[in-house]
Design an enzyme around this catalytic site. Structure first.
Site, PDB file in Angstrom:
ATOM      1  N   ASP A   1      -3.664  -3.000  -0.610  1.00  0.00           N
ATOM      2  CA  ASP A   1      -2.708  -3.637   0.300  1.00  0.00           C
ATOM      3  C   ASP A   1      -1.580  -2.711   0.715  1.00  0.00           C
ATOM      4  OD1 ASP A   1      -4.089  -5.984   0.312  1.00  0.00           O
ATOM      5  OD2 ASP A   1      -2.886  -6.955  -1.230  1.00  0.00           O
TER       6      ASP A   1
ATOM      7  N   ASP B   1     -10.719  -8.526   4.244  1.00  0.00           N
ATOM      8  CA  ASP B   1     -11.624  -8.065   3.184  1.00  0.00           C
ATOM      9  C   ASP B   1     -12.050  -9.189   2.248  1.00  0.00           C
ATOM     10  OD1 ASP B   1      -9.329  -8.455   1.641  1.00  0.00           O
ATOM     11  OD2 ASP B   1      -9.330  -6.444   0.764  1.00  0.00           O
TER      12      ASP B   1
ATOM     13  N   ASP C   1       3.001  26.358   6.907  1.00  0.00           N
ATOM     14  CA  ASP C   1       3.381  25.312   7.856  1.00  0.00           C
ATOM     15  C   ASP C   1       2.870  25.618   9.264  1.00  0.00           C
ATOM     16  OD1 ASP C   1       4.567  22.976   8.663  1.00  0.00           O
ATOM     17  OD2 ASP C   1       6.601  23.775   8.717  1.00  0.00           O
TER      18      ASP C   1
ATOM     19  N   HIS D   1      -6.592 -12.057   4.274  1.00  0.00           N
ATOM     20  CA  HIS D   1      -7.069 -10.708   4.553  1.00  0.00           C
ATOM     21  C   HIS D   1      -8.542 -10.699   4.937  1.00  0.00           C
ATOM     22  CE1 HIS D   1      -3.718  -8.834   1.823  1.00  0.00           C
ATOM     23  NE2 HIS D   1      -3.244  -9.480   2.886  1.00  0.00           N
TER      24      HIS D   1
ATOM     25  N   CYS E   1      -9.378  -5.176  -3.511  1.00  0.00           N
ATOM     26  CA  CYS E   1      -7.911  -5.265  -3.447  1.00  0.00           C
ATOM     27  C   CYS E   1      -7.245  -4.325  -4.440  1.00  0.00           C
ATOM     28  CB  CYS E   1      -7.461  -6.696  -3.729  1.00  0.00           C
ATOM     29  SG  CYS E   1      -8.209  -7.941  -2.673  1.00  0.00           S
TER      30      CYS E   1
END
Length: 663
Positions: free
Chosen positions: A352, A474, A176, A472, A645
């Site tokens: 999406d 695209d 970390d 959209h 999509c």
């Protein structure tokens, strides 16, 4: 050099003061002066640098045995170069005279203890902390800029920890620490000095919820690391051990830049005299970090992983689609990641739901998935299955109001690097769809838009997409990489190009060739029928006008010429004034290097070949691209989506370092 407050001399007894290495201290030589004194002389022991400041227009610098006049605008400044080994080992003496040749009327003696206090970070952005006497409070962009960088610690280095690491005030593992930025406190000086002085590390309240600081006291295992600054800790009295000259801290970002956060956080260390009431800070050093922005990657970046969902529902199985995408990924030397049905709950629209990006600092970089607020079947996928070691997670939730289709990330794209009117965007510009300016249509929520804008490095451009049923970007644009100096082409869906192509084919005698000729489950439409349909032609003229409006915005905002744009034949149908693709939308493709996974359009067959496919090949393959057409008709197209999509791609980060740009 920074200045400390002045120290007063006394003729009756020595004065003692603490002097921070390299920091000037003004000596008040007029607070206790012998009667009749008109001149003074100042000397210092080895290790003390001193100089006299004066107004050269009114004071002449003494030569030889001459002394400085007391009644002139003259000041004495001292500083030490190294920390003391014992208390009071540096000495400054000021002698006072009535005349230049007389014996001294009196003397003031100042004993100094040098202490080296400095808070340092990776100001030069090399990946390592270096001692700096320069400006550490400011942060500057550009190749000549400076200032430290902080990563939001939004990965999860231990799966068992549940939440991203930045949501825990405890350290999950030593790994970390590698996500955190180093910060070093130098605190060299005699141990006895710290019997009545302390070092206090602090963070402003407004920054405390945006960054945390860890420090190990008592050992080196991760259980010894404690959060000493953060939401619950505004200050920390440093636990300096005898003989300790440097203490290491580790800083993590807790929040990305946003509408209410410019991305800058600061920390200070103060040397405090505990022998006074109230306790007085003698010196303060401050450093500033900028939280690294979340960065999207365009289609021109090399693909690393292709994500797709396995589904089987009332619309059938997408098994054949998965096989086609797997073959495409294999050609592109990309790994394919399948989200199983149990994780997607028959939500196939992975484009999406999420957007892949990354964050980077000089010492570390890792991918970060941005989870959209759409929250359908895939809503838990990114958090449960992608978030992990060196793979971060960020999201923005919409607290009120209705989530629209425009909040899905098929409506979120980014251009390749561009230059616009001399202004460089080396990481490209984000493109989002919206309503027409000044209209009351659908828009991306301000929560998401403000987050994207606040990252600064990929200044968003709003386009008009509300004319589409889904809405959209695209659905009408994509970018493909090329090997020429431009490096890419913008692809735009074009009804005009499609109607022109069909007109040419009719004139060549192929008017009876039909759209959907290879499909048993769709009625065929001949070229003649398409061209005779006045409503269809009128509707597509309207669609073309919407795309042309965007075309001009894209040319203006991305600095494009007509030669940088390729029109891809496409027709749309209109219902209730919104458009959907009449046949599979070829612009809605997945780009994997030179391999393009394009929705198979099922266009008219001429001489044994689909004329739409042949046209697209003729436009793109001379650029070195390879067009591979994928049948998505039943599994995606009829559900108002396409190949893009139904897929998502994690790509290689930019080699360009974001901090070298000027937003």
């Amino acid at each position: 050099m920074a200045s400390q407050r002045s120290v007063r001399l006394s003729l009756k007894k020595p004065t003692y003061a603490v002097c921070v290495v390299g920091v000037e201290k003004l000596v008040d030589i007029r607070s206790d002066v012998p009667r009749g004194a008109k001149f003074f002389e100042v000397t210092g022991s080895s290790g003390v640098d001193l100089y006299v400041t004066f107004d050269s227009a009114h004071v002449t610098e003494p030569q030889g045995k001459s002394h400085w006049p007391l009644d002139a605008d003259v000041d004495v400044v001292v500083y030490v170069k190294e920390a003391s080994r014992i208390l009071n080992d540096y000495k400054v003496k000021v002698s006072y005279y009535e005349h230049q040749e007389d014996s001294a009327l009196g003397q003031g003696v100042l004993y100094l203890t040098g202490v080296d206090v400095s808070l340092d970070v990776d100001r030069e952005r090399t990946g390592k902390v270096k001692r700096s006497r320069g400006d550490k409070k400011s942060w500057h962009w550009g190749p000549e800029g400076y200032g430290a960088i902080l990563l939001v610690n939004c990965d999860r280095d231990l799966y068992s920890s549940g939440e991203p690491d930045h949501r825990n005030s405890t350290l999950s593992s030593l790994a970390d620490l590698q996500d955190m930025s180093p910060m070093v406190l130098t605190c060299d000086g005699p141990d006895k000095l710290f019997d009545n002085h302390k070092l206090v590390l602090s963070v402003p309240y407004s920054d405390s919820k945006r960054a945390g600081v860890f420090c190990a006291r008592g050992g080196n295992s991760f259980s010894n690391y404690k959060q000493v600054l953060g939401p619950q800790h505004l200050s920390y009295e440093v636990e300096r051990q005898p003989g300790e000259r440097a203490i290491s801290f580790y800083v993590e970002g807790l929040a990305f830049p946003d509408a209410d956060f410019l991305g800058l956080v600061s920390f200070s260390v103060s040397l405090v005299d505990t022998g006074t009431l109230p306790e007085a800070p003698l010196f303060t050093d401050t450093v500033t970090f900028r939280v690294a922005p979340w960065i999207m990657t365009p289609n021109t970046q090399a693909p690393l992983e292709v994500y797709v969902c396995r589904v089987e529902d009332l619309h059938g199985s997408n098994k054949a689609f998965l096989e086609d995408v797997a073959n495409l990924a294999l050609k592109a030397n990309s790994e394919m990641v399948i989200c199983p049905q149990v994780d997607n709950r028959n939500d196939r629209w992975i484009q999406d739901e999420i957007e892949f990006g990354y964050i980077e600092a000089p010492h570390k970089a890792f991918p970060v998935v941005f989870d959209s607020p759409r929250n359908r079947g895939l809503k838990d996928f990114a958090y449960k299955k992608i978030l992990g070691p060196d793979f971060g997670f960020v999201t923005r939730e919409i607290s009120s109001g209705r989530i629209s289709s425009l909040d899905s990330f098929g409506n979120l794209e980014v251009s390749p690097p561009v230059t616009v009117g001399g202004k460089e965007y080396p990481l490209g510009r984000i493109l989002i769809g919206s309503s027409f300016p000044r209209s009351g249509g659908r828009r991306m929520s301000r929560v998401v838009f403000n987050f994207l804008k606040a990252q600064q490095v990929q200044a968003p451009v709003e386009l008009y997409s509300d004319w589409l049923s889904v809405g959209h970007v695209d659905e009408f644009l994509s970018f493909v990489p090329t090997s020429d100096p431009k490096g890419f082409r913008l692809l735009l869906a074009s009804p005009s190009a499609c109607l022109k192509l069909f007109q040419e084919k009719r004139e060549e005698g192929y008017g009876e060739a039909a759209l959907f000729d290879d499909l048993k489950y769709r009625k065929k439409i001949t070229i003649n029928e398409l061209l005779r349909d006045k409503t269809l032609r009128s509707n597509n003229h309207y669609v073309q006008s919407c795309i042309d409006w965007n075309r001009e915005v894209l040319k203006r905002e991305l600095g494009l010429k007509e030669r940088d744009i390729i029109d891809i034949p496409q027709l749309f149908s209109l219902s209730a004034s919104v458009a959907t693709a009449l046949f599979p939308d070829m612009v809605n493709m997945v780009v994997l290097g030179k391999y393009l996974g394009i929705p198979k359009p099922f266009g008219p067959i001429i001489n044994g070949r689909c004329c739409l496919e042949e046209k697209v090949r003729s436009l793109l393959e001379p650029l070195g691209l390879r067009c591979i057409f994928i049948d998505d008709f039943l599994s995606y197209h009829e559900l108002l989506g396409e190949v893009h999509c139904g897929t998502n791609v994690r790509r290689k980060p930019f080699s360009f370092k974001w901090w070298n740009m000027v937003p």
